[in-house]
Write an enzyme that holds these catalytic residues in place. Sequence first.
Site, PDB file in Angstrom:
ATOM      1  N   CYS A  42      -6.033   1.918   5.883  1.00  0.00           N
ATOM      2  CA  CYS A  42      -6.706   0.710   6.365  1.00  0.00           C
ATOM      3  C   CYS A  42      -6.103   0.319   7.716  1.00  0.00           C
ATOM      4  CB  CYS A  42      -6.520  -0.418   5.350  1.00  0.00           C
ATOM      5  SG  CYS A  42      -4.803  -1.011   5.231  1.00  0.00           S
ATOM      6  N   CYS A  94      -2.244  -0.421   7.571  1.00  0.00           N
ATOM      7  CA  CYS A  94      -1.431   0.788   7.437  1.00  0.00           C
ATOM      8  C   CYS A  94      -1.513   1.657   8.688  1.00  0.00           C
ATOM      9  CB  CYS A  94      -1.851   1.569   6.202  1.00  0.00           C
ATOM     10  SG  CYS A  94      -1.483   0.671   4.669  1.00  0.00           S
ATOM     11  N   HIS A 134       0.847  -1.192   0.000  1.00  0.00           N
ATOM     12  CA  HIS A 134       0.000   0.000   0.000  1.00  0.00           C
ATOM     13  C   HIS A 134       0.882   1.241   0.000  1.00  0.00           C
ATOM     14  CE1 HIS A 134      -3.854  -1.976   1.856  1.00  0.00           C
ATOM     15  NE2 HIS A 134      -3.327  -2.698   0.891  1.00  0.00           N
ATOM     16  N   GLU A 185       1.005   3.841   1.879  1.00  0.00           N
ATOM     17  CA  GLU A 185       1.542   4.227   3.187  1.00  0.00           C
ATOM     18  C   GLU A 185       2.727   3.354   3.589  1.00  0.00           C
ATOM     19  OE1 GLU A 185      -3.056   4.409   3.584  1.00  0.00           O
ATOM     20  OE2 GLU A 185      -1.564   3.295   2.415  1.00  0.00           O
TER      21      GLU A 185
END
Length: 156
Positions: free
Chosen positions: A88, A91, A58, A60
Site C-alpha cells: 500500500c 508501506c 503490515h 512489510e
Amino acid sequence: MTEEWLQTAEGYMKEALRLAARAAEAGEVPVGAVVVRDGEIIGRGFNQTILRRDPTAHAEMLAVRDALPAAGGWRLPGCDMYVTLEPCAMCAGALVHARIRRLYIGTADPKSGACGSLLDVTGHPGLNHHPEVRTGILQEPCAEILKSFFRELRRK
C-alpha cells in the site's frame, strides 16, 4: 532472468507465503514479507494489524523493523524485499525511505497497490530513491491465499 535467480526468488517468496499463512491462521489478511541481504533472510513479517491493534502493523513494516538490527542502522541499502501482495502507499513509502534496493511482489493489488497498480509511490519522479520493482513471483499461490481467505470470510 536466469533459472538460478528464479529458483532463489521463488524460495524467498515461499517463505513470505509461509508467513502469509500464519497471518491467515490468526484471522489477519494473509500477507507475508521477508527482507534479504546477501542471500540471507534478515527480516520477516506478516500482517498483524488486528493482533497488535495497530494500523501500521503490515507485513512489510514488520519485516523492515525486524531487519534493522541486522542492518546496523535505520536504512536497508543493499537489501531486497519479497512480499506476497503489492504494498500500500504507507508501506511503499516506508520502503523508499528505508532504501530497499529491489522489491519483488507476488501479486498486484488493484484496489490499494502503490507500486504501479493504483499508485506508483516507488517510481514517483519527485522522490530521490526508486527501488527496482519486479512483479509476478509465484503470482498464482500469492493470489490464491488471498482469494481463499476472503472467500472463507464471506462464507462465515
